[in-house]
Design a protein around this motif. Structure first.
Motif, PDB file in Angstrom:
ATOM      1  N   SER A  76       0.867  -1.186   0.000  1.00 22.25           N
ATOM      2  CA  SER A  76       0.000   0.000   0.000  1.00 22.25           C
ATOM      3  C   SER A  76       0.902   1.235   0.000  1.00 22.25           C
ATOM      4  CB  SER A  76      -0.876  -0.014   1.259  1.00 22.25           C
ATOM      5  OG  SER A  76      -1.241   1.297   1.636  1.00 22.25           O
TER       6      SER A  76
ATOM      7  N   HIS B 173      -5.953  -0.083   0.564  1.00 21.52           N
ATOM      8  CA  HIS B 173      -7.102  -0.033   1.460  1.00 21.52           C
ATOM      9  C   HIS B 173      -7.715   1.356   1.509  1.00 21.52           C
ATOM     10  CE1 HIS B 173      -4.285   1.494   4.521  1.00 21.52           C
ATOM     11  NE2 HIS B 173      -3.463   0.588   4.042  1.00 21.52           N
TER      12      HIS B 173
ATOM     13  N   LYS C 132     -18.491   4.881  -8.854  1.00 19.78           N
ATOM     14  CA  LYS C 132     -17.302   5.355  -8.138  1.00 19.78           C
ATOM     15  C   LYS C 132     -16.079   5.266  -9.042  1.00 19.78           C
ATOM     16  CE  LYS C 132     -14.485   4.358  -4.035  1.00 19.78           C
ATOM     17  NZ  LYS C 132     -14.522   4.186  -2.588  1.00 19.78           N
TER      18      LYS C 132
END
Ligand code: BTN
Length: 266
Positions: A27, A55, A122
């Motif tokens: 990430s 995330h 989205k």
């Protein structure tokens, strides 16, 4: 990719020497958090081609396959207390609307508080994480942004198909990810210049892009029954004002609730 992005960033962009491009990582927010703790400077950016553990808010995962998206984190070190930075995610969302408009030719909307959307889909999201000094002031703010650029509908996992979309799906054209990334860097630099001095103007711009205000919404608070109301506005810190059928108004902030449209994601 790194050189391509840097060649597209404006002359004024001052942080070209603190930009790291990774082919793969867990990430970019987690990587940047580790660098922040080692003293990395204001304006450090990490972009990855793919993330294994991207995330989002409330522990949700952010699907981050290679070759199709931008997974971007920037480290800011504003000299202020946390109460002066409540609008950071909102200011970033407006900057991302500008970046998408510059790179892909259309302006997305914002679903309060941190989603970039277009016609009920989205396109991306923002995850802001703060670190504090011993005196309780801001040590670092990491703003992570994921934008779906080149996916087609079938590229998304089934559980988000029909909710997620990409810039390419909206425009019907190929999208140059380097151009999007460079536009994001420029827009975030301009946002940072205004962040502490022009809070009211940044929030006013947010209200214009925000599609949630004026809508019927469902409030989801962990451990509580879902409540329905109408989003009537946003206060001077970026919290959403929701009016319920009995006439009461509650101000909710993004850390505590998740907001859905009455009939689905929007
Ligand atoms: C959300 O939709 O709730 C926010 C998604 C934020 C995703 C970005 S991708 C780059 C950065 N790294 C992460 O792990 N998350 C953010």
């Amino acid at each position: 990719m790194k050189e391509q992005i840097l060649s597209l960033v404006s002359q004024e962009y001052p942080w070209k020497d603190r930009f790291c491009y990774l082919e793969e990582t867990g990430s970019t927010n987690d990587d940047l958090k580790a660098l922040a703790r080692q003293g990395a400077p204001h304006g450090t950016v990490i972009i990855a081609d793919r993330q294994r553990g991207g995330h989002g808010r409330m522990g949700r995962s952010f699907h981050s396959p290679g070759g199709v998206g931008i997974y971007f984190s920037i480290l800011l070190r504003p000299d202020c207390g946390p109460e002066e930075l409540m609008h950071l995610t909102c200011a970033t969302a407006v900057a991302m609307c500008e970046a998408v408009e510059a790179a892909a030719g259309f302006r997305p909307g914002i679903k309060w508080t941190n989603d970039l959307v277009f016609e009920k889909h989205k396109l991306g999201g923002i995850l802001t994480e703060l670190g504090f000094s011993a005196k309780g002031r801001i040590d670092y703010a990491i703003v992570g942004i994921g934008i779906n650029c080149c996916q087609q509908e079938t590229d998304f996992p089934e559980e988000i198909r029909g909710i997620a979309a990409s810039l390419s799906m909206v425009t019907g054209k190929a999208v140059d990810r380097a151009k999007v990334a460079a536009a994001m860097m420029d827009a975030l630099y301009r946002m940072d210049c205004r962040l502490l001095r022009e809070k009211a103007e940044l929030l006013e711009a947010y209200r214009k892009d925000c599609i949630t205000i004026g809508q019927e919404v469902s409030l989801l608070r962990v451990g509580e029954p879902v409540r329905h109301g109408k989003a009537t506005g946003m206060d001077d810190d970026g919290a959403l004002m929701v009016e319920f059928s009995d006439g009461t108004v509650e101000t909710v902030n993004s850390g505590e609730v998740s907001v859905r449209g009455m009939y689905g994601y929007l």
